[in-house]
Design a protein around this motif. Structure first.
Motif, mmCIF file in Angstrom:
data_model
loop_
_atom_site.group_PDB
_atom_site.id
_atom_site.type_symbol
_atom_site.label_atom_id
_atom_site.label_comp_id
_atom_site.label_asym_id
_atom_site.label_seq_id
_atom_site.Cartn_x
_atom_site.Cartn_y
_atom_site.Cartn_z
ATOM 1 N N PHE A 168 9.034 -6.380 5.162
ATOM 2 C CA PHE A 168 10.036 -7.032 4.309
ATOM 3 C C PHE A 168 9.344 -8.079 3.431
ATOM 4 C CE2 PHE A 168 14.113 -9.411 3.586
ATOM 5 C CZ PHE A 168 14.835 -8.334 3.089
ATOM 6 N N GLY A 169 8.234 -7.633 2.801
ATOM 7 C CA GLY A 169 7.525 -8.497 1.852
ATOM 8 C C GLY A 169 8.005 -8.167 0.449
ATOM 9 N N THR A 170 7.095 -8.222 -0.518
ATOM 10 C CA THR A 170 7.459 -7.946 -1.919
ATOM 11 C C THR A 170 8.190 -6.604 -2.020
ATOM 12 O OG1 THR A 170 5.463 -9.096 -2.583
ATOM 13 C CG2 THR A 170 6.481 -7.706 -4.253
ATOM 14 N N VAL A 171 7.614 -5.561 -1.445
ATOM 15 C CA VAL A 171 8.185 -4.220 -1.610
ATOM 16 C C VAL A 171 9.430 -4.026 -0.741
ATOM 17 C CG1 VAL A 171 7.719 -1.739 -1.347
ATOM 18 C CG2 VAL A 171 5.947 -3.252 -2.254
ATOM 19 N N LYS A 224 6.853 -8.824 10.965
ATOM 20 C CA LYS A 224 5.798 -9.261 11.876
ATOM 21 C C LYS A 224 6.118 -10.647 12.432
ATOM 22 C CE LYS A 224 0.783 -9.448 11.971
ATOM 23 N NZ LYS A 224 -0.410 -9.402 11.121
ATOM 24 N N ASP A 225 6.616 -11.501 11.559
ATOM 25 C CA ASP A 225 6.860 -12.892 11.925
ATOM 26 C C ASP A 225 8.360 -13.107 12.107
ATOM 27 O OD1 ASP A 225 7.192 -15.605 12.073
ATOM 28 O OD2 ASP A 225 5.749 -16.066 10.482
ATOM 29 N N ARG A 273 15.295 -14.809 6.835
ATOM 30 C CA ARG A 273 15.403 -13.732 5.837
ATOM 31 C C ARG A 273 16.851 -13.596 5.389
ATOM 32 N NH1 ARG A 273 9.850 -11.378 6.502
ATOM 33 N NH2 ARG A 273 9.323 -12.096 8.563
ATOM 34 N N ALA A 294 6.527 -0.189 4.236
ATOM 35 C CA ALA A 294 5.852 -1.011 3.214
ATOM 36 C C ALA A 294 5.103 -2.144 3.899
ATOM 37 C CB ALA A 294 6.863 -1.531 2.197
ATOM 38 N N ILE A 295 4.134 -1.787 4.762
ATOM 39 C CA ILE A 295 3.226 -2.793 5.308
ATOM 40 C C ILE A 295 1.819 -2.460 4.805
ATOM 41 C CG2 ILE A 295 4.700 -3.341 7.274
ATOM 42 C CD1 ILE A 295 2.875 -1.789 9.106
ATOM 43 N N PRO A 328 -0.961 -0.971 12.154
ATOM 44 C CA PRO A 328 -0.278 -0.007 13.022
ATOM 45 C C PRO A 328 0.578 1.019 12.282
ATOM 46 C CG PRO A 328 0.999 -2.017 12.972
ATOM 47 C CD PRO A 328 -0.207 -2.260 12.097
ATOM 48 N N ALA A 330 4.813 3.355 0.837
ATOM 49 C CA ALA A 330 4.134 2.823 -0.369
ATOM 50 C C ALA A 330 2.684 2.499 -0.060
ATOM 51 C CB ALA A 330 4.841 1.536 -0.816
ATOM 52 N N LYS A 369 -0.833 2.849 0.195
ATOM 53 C CA LYS A 369 -1.905 3.714 -0.350
ATOM 54 C C LYS A 369 -3.106 3.820 0.572
ATOM 55 C CE LYS A 369 -1.312 0.257 -3.058
ATOM 56 N NZ LYS A 369 -1.216 -0.756 -4.067
ATOM 57 N N ALA A 387 2.980 -1.902 -10.466
ATOM 58 C CA ALA A 387 3.199 -2.735 -9.280
ATOM 59 C C ALA A 387 4.454 -3.573 -9.501
ATOM 60 C CB ALA A 387 1.995 -3.654 -9.046
ATOM 61 N N GLY A 388 4.793 -4.370 -8.465
ATOM 62 C CA GLY A 388 5.963 -5.247 -8.562
ATOM 63 C C GLY A 388 7.083 -4.737 -7.675
ATOM 64 N N THR A 404 8.205 -0.694 -7.708
ATOM 65 C CA THR A 404 7.790 0.018 -6.493
ATOM 66 C C THR A 404 9.023 0.536 -5.752
ATOM 67 O OG1 THR A 404 5.938 -1.508 -6.410
ATOM 68 C CG2 THR A 404 6.295 -0.152 -4.460
HETATM 69 N N1 LIG Z 1 3.323 -5.178 -4.111
HETATM 70 C C1 LIG Z 1 3.299 -4.130 -4.913
HETATM 71 O O1 LIG Z 1 3.557 -4.229 -6.115
HETATM 72 C C2 LIG Z 1 2.967 -2.765 -4.350
HETATM 73 C C3 LIG Z 1 3.010 -1.640 -5.208
HETATM 74 C C4 LIG Z 1 2.757 -0.368 -4.665
HETATM 75 C C5 LIG Z 1 2.432 -0.247 -3.321
HETATM 76 N N2 LIG Z 1 2.370 -1.377 -2.533
HETATM 77 C C6 LIG Z 1 2.044 -1.197 -1.115
HETATM 78 O O2 LIG Z 1 3.187 -1.577 -0.352
HETATM 79 C C7 LIG Z 1 2.787 -2.150 0.895
HETATM 80 C C8 LIG Z 1 3.450 -3.526 1.053
HETATM 81 O O3 LIG Z 1 3.027 -4.373 0.018
HETATM 82 P P1 LIG Z 1 3.723 -5.800 -0.218
HETATM 83 O O4 LIG Z 1 3.204 -6.285 -1.522
HETATM 84 O O5 LIG Z 1 5.184 -5.708 -0.005
HETATM 85 O O6 LIG Z 1 3.061 -6.644 0.957
HETATM 86 P P2 LIG Z 1 3.554 -8.068 1.526
HETATM 87 O O7 LIG Z 1 4.380 -8.776 0.525
HETATM 88 O O8 LIG Z 1 2.348 -8.741 2.052
HETATM 89 O O9 LIG Z 1 4.523 -7.679 2.742
HETATM 90 C C9 LIG Z 1 4.060 -7.058 3.884
HETATM 91 C C10 LIG Z 1 5.194 -6.982 4.889
HETATM 92 O O10 LIG Z 1 4.747 -6.231 6.001
HETATM 93 C C11 LIG Z 1 5.127 -6.915 7.182
HETATM 94 N N3 LIG Z 1 4.162 -6.573 8.233
HETATM 95 C C12 LIG Z 1 2.821 -6.718 8.228
HETATM 96 N N4 LIG Z 1 2.284 -6.251 9.375
HETATM 97 C C13 LIG Z 1 3.322 -5.800 10.109
HETATM 98 C C14 LIG Z 1 3.447 -5.212 11.390
HETATM 99 N N5 LIG Z 1 2.377 -5.007 12.149
HETATM 100 N N6 LIG Z 1 4.683 -4.873 11.824
HETATM 101 C C15 LIG Z 1 5.763 -5.094 11.075
HETATM 102 N N7 LIG Z 1 5.723 -5.659 9.859
HETATM 103 C C16 LIG Z 1 4.521 -5.997 9.385
HETATM 104 C C17 LIG Z 1 5.080 -8.379 6.835
HETATM 105 O O11 LIG Z 1 5.894 -9.066 7.777
HETATM 106 P P3 LIG Z 1 6.164 -10.638 7.697
HETATM 107 O O12 LIG Z 1 7.095 -10.802 6.525
HETATM 108 O O13 LIG Z 1 6.797 -10.952 8.985
HETATM 109 O O14 LIG Z 1 4.828 -11.285 7.483
HETATM 110 C C18 LIG Z 1 5.658 -8.342 5.420
HETATM 111 O O15 LIG Z 1 7.044 -8.385 5.464
HETATM 112 C C19 LIG Z 1 1.260 -2.182 0.881
HETATM 113 O O16 LIG Z 1 0.761 -1.075 1.573
HETATM 114 C C20 LIG Z 1 0.922 -2.085 -0.608
HETATM 115 O O17 LIG Z 1 -0.330 -1.492 -0.839
HETATM 116 C C21 LIG Z 1 2.629 -2.612 -3.007
#
Ligand SMILES: NC(=O)c1ccc[n+]([C@@H]2O[C@H](COP(=O)([O-])OP(=O)(O)OC[C@H]3O[C@@H](n4cnc5c(N)ncnc54)[C@H](OP(=O)(O)O)[C@@H]3O)[C@@H](O)[C@H]2O)c1
Length: 403
Positions: A13-16, A47-48, A53, A80-81, A86, A104, A106, A302-303, A307
Motif C-alpha cells: 500500500f505504497g505509491t502503487v 509491512k508496517d 492508513r 505492488a511490493i 517475499p 507491477a 518488474k 511511472a507514478g 501504474t
Molecule cells: N512507483 C511507480 O511509479 C511504479 C511504476 C511501475 C511499477 N512499480 C513497481 O511497483 C512496486 C511497488 O512500488 P511502489 O512505488 O508502490 O513502492 P513503495 O511506495 O515503496 O511501497 C511498497 C509497499 O510494499 C509494502 N511492503 C514491502 N514489503 C512488504 C512485505 N514483505 N509484506 C507486505 N507489504 C510489504 C510496503 O508496506 P509499508 O507501507 O508497511 O511499508 C509498502 O506499502 C515495485 O515493485 C515497483 O517496481 C512502481
C-alpha cells in the motif's frame, strides 16, 4: 437478480497500492459496469502495522499474509511490493489457491516470470503484469493483442523515467550529473539510493520481461550489455547536441539465430528518431513488426495513477478472456544491418576504420560491427562510443573518410 461480487486484495500500500485503491474508488461505477460485477476490496497486506492508513473500515489491514490466504473467497490479488522475496512465495501461494494475479513488480517478473507463468498455467489462473513495463503505456497488450500476425523484428525503449529526466536536464541546463540527480531526488523521481535507475538495472528488468513475452526466452544475463547513464558526461551531451544529436538511455531487444539479443545503454539519436523529443520522466517504446512497420508508444512510465491504470486494465482483461499466451515470433532472423555509431572525443592513434567528422570539435560517425569498432577504440582511449539511432543522410555516408 443479484449482482456477483469480485473479491480483491492488495499486497502493498505504497505509491502503487494506494493508487490502485483510489483509482478503483474513483472509477468504481465505470469498472463495475464493464465487469458486470461489484468490486469488493476485502484486504490489504502491508509491512508496517503502525502506520495510519486511510482506508474504509470494512477493509482488513494486516501484516500477516495468512489472513489473506484464509479469506473465504478471493478472486484477484494486486501485488505492488518491491523485490523478488517475499513476493514470489506469496504469489505462488495465491496462484495455488486459484487467485488471478496482477503484479507491477518488474524485478520479480524479470527473475521469476517463467516460474510464475507455468504455475499460473497449471492452476488455470491469469497472471498479468502490464504495469511492470512502462506503467500506463500498453506495450504488453499491444504485443499480445495488436501485433499477433507480425514477426517482431525489434523493440527498443526509453524505459527508465529517472534516467530520461536526468539526461533531459543535462541537455537543457548547465548542470553537473550530481546536480541533475539531486534535482530528480527533490522532485521525487529518484529514490534515495538511485542505483537501480542510473546503472540501468530497472530498464534491464523491463526489457527482459519483454524478451520473455515476445520470444519466450531471455539471453544469458552475463551476455547482455548493460550500461547506465552514470557513464554519460554533460560534455558528451553538449557535444552531441551541437551536431543535432541527443543521448538517450535505450534498451533494445532483437531476435538472432542464437536467440534474443539485448542491450541497455546510452545511445545517440538523430532528430529524425521518435525518441529525440521524449523528454523528462516520460517513457517511449518503438516496436517494429514485419507487416506493421514501426509503431511508437509514448507516455508516463511511472507514478501512482499511470501504474494503477495499467493494473486495472489488466483486471478488466482477465474478465474478458483476452489472450494469455506468450507471443512467439515464428522467425528468429535478424536483418544483417550494419549498425551506426557516434564517437566523441580525441583521436590519439590513427584509426583504420572509416570515420566521418561531424564537427570540428571531436565528433565522428562510423558504421561497423560493435566488436570491430571496440577493437579500434582500445588504441584510442580518449574516444567514447555511442550506438547511433535515426537516419544519417546519404550525402554524409558518401563522405566517409579515413581520419
Ligand atoms: N512507483 C511507480 O511509479 C511504479 C511504476 C511501475 C511499477 N512499480 C513497481 O511497483 C512496486 C511497488 O512500488 P511502489 O512505488 O508502490 O513502492 P513503495 O511506495 O515503496 O511501497 C511498497 C509497499 O510494499 C509494502 N511492503 C514491502 N514489503 C512488504 C512485505 N514483505 N509484506 C507486505 N507489504 C510489504 C510496503 O508496506 P509499508 O507501507 O508497511 O511499508 C509498502 O506499502 C515495485 O515493485 C515497483 O517496481 C512502481
Amino acid at each position: 437478480m443479484s449482482v456477483e461480487t469480485l473479491h480483491v486484495a492488495l499486497i502493498g500500500f505504497g505509491t502503487v497500492g494506494k493508487g490502485i485503491y483510489e483509482s478503483i474508488e474513483e472509477q468504481r461505477e465505470q469498472l463495475e459496469s464493464l465487469l458486470g460485477k461489484t468490486i469488493s476490496i476485502d484486504a490489504i497486506l502491508i509491512k508496517d502495522g503502525d502506520i495510519n492508513r486511510e482506508v474504509d473500515n470494512n477493509v482488513l489491514l494486516t501484516t500477516n499474509v495468512e489472513d489473506l490466504l484464509s479469506l473465504p473467497q478471493l478472486d484477484v490479488v494486486f501485488e505492488a511490493i518491491i523485490g523478488v522475496e517475499p513476493a514470489r512465495t506469496y504469489l505462488a501461494k495465491f496462484i495455488e489457491k486459484g487467485c488471478h494475479i496482477v503484479s507491477a513488480n518488474k524485478e520479480l517478473l524479470a527473475h521469476k516470470g517463467k516460474e510464475l507463468r507455468s504455475l499460473a498455467t497449471k492452476y488455470k489462473v491469469g497472471l498479468r503484469y502490464e504495469a511492470a513495463v512502462a506503467a500506463s503505456i500498453p506495450i504488453l497488450s499491444t504485443l499480445r493483442e495488436g501485433l499477433k500476425s507480425n514477426q517482431i523484428q525489434e523493440i527498443s525503449g526509453i524505459l527508465n523515467g529517472t534516467s530520461n529526466f536526468i539526461l533531459s536536464e543535462l541537455q537543457q541546463k548547465e548542470l553537473s550529473f550530481e546536480q541533475a540527480l539531486n534535482e530528480a531526488k527533490e522532485k521525487g523521481y529518484a529514490e534515495a539510493d538511485p542505483t537501480n535507475d542510473i546503472k540501468g538495472w530497472d530498464a534491464f528488468y523491463k526489457i527482459l520481461i519483454l524478451s520473455d513475452l515476445v520470444y519466450g526466452e531471455q539471453p544469458e544475463w552475463d551476455r547482455i550489455i548493460r550500461k547506465g547513464i552514470d557513464e554519460v558526461t554533460s560534455a558528451d551531451i553538449k557535444k552531441a547536441e551541437s551536431i543535432g544529436f541527443r543521448i538517450k538511455h535505450i534498451a533494445s531487444l532483437k531476435p538472432s539465430a542464437d536467440g534474443p539479443v539485448i542491450s541497455v545503454e546510452p545511445v545517440a539519436v538523430t532528430s529524425s528518431h521518435p525518441f529525440f523529443h521524449v523528454a523528462g520522466v516520460n517513457n517511449a517504446l518503438q516496436v517494429t513488426g514485419n507487416l506493421a512497420g514501426s509503431i511508437t508508444l509514448n507516455g508516463p512510465g511511472a507514478g501512482a495513477y499511470p501504474t494503477a491504470s495499467a493494473m486495472i486494465e489488466d483486471l478488466l482483461s482477465l474478465y474478458r478472456n483476452s489472450s494469455e499466451s506468450v507471443f512467439y515470433s515464428p522467425s528468429k532472423e535478424n536483418g544483417a544491418e550494419v549498425p551506426d555509431w557516434l564517437l566523441l572525443g580525441e583521436i590519439s592513434e590513427v584509426m583504420s576504420i572509416e570515420l566521418l567528422p561531424l564537427s570540428e570539435n571531436g565528433a565522428y560517425y562510423a558504421s561497423g560491427n560493435r566488436s570491430d569498432i571496440e577493437t579500434y577504440l582500445e588504441q584510442n582511449p580518449f574516444l567514447k562510443l555511442y550506438p547511433l539511432k535515426g537516419l544519417i543522410k546519404e550525402h554524409d555516408r558518401s563522405n566517409l573518410a579515413l581520419v
